[in-house]
Design a protein around this motif. Sequence first.
Motif, PDB file in Angstrom:
ATOM      1  N   PHE A 106     -11.805   5.879 -11.152  1.00  0.00           N
ATOM      2  CA  PHE A 106     -12.634   4.523 -10.919  1.00  0.00           C
ATOM      3  C   PHE A 106     -13.708   4.604 -11.807  1.00  0.00           C
ATOM      4  CE2 PHE A 106     -10.565   5.810  -6.620  1.00  0.00           C
ATOM      5  CZ  PHE A 106      -9.998   4.594  -6.393  1.00  0.00           C
TER       6      PHE A 106
ATOM      7  N   THR B 177     -14.208   8.981  -3.420  1.00  0.00           N
ATOM      8  CA  THR B 177     -13.849   8.409  -2.314  1.00  0.00           C
ATOM      9  C   THR B 177     -14.882   8.275  -1.042  1.00  0.00           C
ATOM     10  OG1 THR B 177     -11.483   9.039  -2.515  1.00  0.00           O
ATOM     11  CG2 THR B 177     -12.042   8.289  -0.322  1.00  0.00           C
TER      12      THR B 177
ATOM     13  N   ARG C  14       0.754  -1.338   0.018  1.00  0.00           N
ATOM     14  CA  ARG C  14       0.102   0.011  -0.024  1.00  0.00           C
ATOM     15  C   ARG C  14       0.854   1.234   0.050  1.00  0.00           C
ATOM     16  NH1 ARG C  14      -4.253   0.463   4.873  1.00  0.00           N
ATOM     17  NH2 ARG C  14      -5.058  -1.333   3.703  1.00  0.00           N
TER      18      ARG C  14
ATOM     19  N   GLU D  40     -12.327   2.720 -15.012  1.00  0.00           N
ATOM     20  CA  GLU D  40     -11.963   1.446 -14.671  1.00  0.00           C
ATOM     21  C   GLU D  40     -13.351   0.706 -14.737  1.00  0.00           C
ATOM     22  OE1 GLU D  40     -10.413  -2.254 -13.970  1.00  0.00           O
ATOM     23  OE2 GLU D  40      -9.434  -0.392 -14.529  1.00  0.00           O
TER      24      GLU D  40
ATOM     25  N   LYS E 140      -9.994  -1.455  -4.411  1.00  0.00           N
ATOM     26  CA  LYS E 140      -9.638  -0.874  -5.706  1.00  0.00           C
ATOM     27  C   LYS E 140     -10.791  -1.553  -6.755  1.00  0.00           C
ATOM     28  CE  LYS E 140      -4.750  -0.189  -5.232  1.00  0.00           C
ATOM     29  NZ  LYS E 140      -3.383  -0.520  -5.930  1.00  0.00           N
TER      30      LYS E 140
END
Length: 354
Positions: A256, A208, A176, A259, A185
Amino acid sequence: MTGINPPRGDTVHVRKPTLRPRKTRVTNQGWQQLAMEVRRAVNKIAAGKNMQKLLSWREKNKRAAAAAARATQASTSSTPADNEPEISPLSSLESLLSTVQTHGNPSEEPTRSTPSGRDFVAAIADFSPDTLKTVANIFSGISGTKRATPDTAPESPSAAAARRRKLNSTAREEAREPGALYLPKDIHPEIMRLADAKAYVPLHLFTTAARRVLFHSGNLPMTDDKKGSLLDTSAAVFGTPEEQLSEAEWRDAVPFYSEFIAQTGNYDWAERWNEHFGFFVTTCDMSEDNWVPYRNTELALRRSYRINPFTFTRELYAEEIRTQKEKIREEKEKIRDEKDKALQKKWEEMSKKS
């Protein structure tokens, strides 16, 4: 009860009491249960002996039949002597059954008598070890002192220590970065369910703050849909909606979201949206003054693509940004004009009063 005081001045010789063994008493219910279990044990032993006699009788009949068959094959003219007794299976069976009837006539009601200690000792004289264990369990059940024997042997200290050393290990550790938040993730399964249902997935679910709610909250807001229960993307628990995201929140959610796009389409699909977000990240000056038109342009293009897909061109995106800037300028001028009119009206009312 008050005691008796001896006369004063005289020596009193007290006779020493005779100590006798204390007699143990068993209640009538205990004797009845004990007599019943003893009768059952005796009958079980008798049945076992009768079965053994029956098996031996069958074996003798088999040997006799085999000997008779051999004698018949050897000489068909030979006959048994007159004085030789013939083996009859029926007579043997009658003699075997007679041993069972020696215990009493089944048609007659057996007389009940209270068992004594001598009768009990005489009854258990011929008991087998298993029967004696049964009687011991009966006594322990009556007195309430029966102990349950464990099915398995107790674990030794060394085996327990070896088992505990296998409870935890460092096999699941991963590297990390310093300062990284403890969040997976991966894309949350509820977001993938939205994609499977072809529902709209807003950008603010990938910040987040929203991802912390998704992965750490035990009770997520859900809505009832025709395709089942889906995640309520408009819930306030996920933080700021995508129409009001700040530049920092937008930049936090884009990786994100990219992704998520890569996992829900082919290579061309992923490249098309990489160009979409790359145009705003690398080309536009998203400072504090220019952030609102860029955010509105990105959101409008992303939502309109869902209704009517179109190819990516920089000219189209640049024109949309100019349109958004002009719209924001017009809205600001409209608000300024309304304020000016409100002030003008206020001054006119004050002048009339004066």
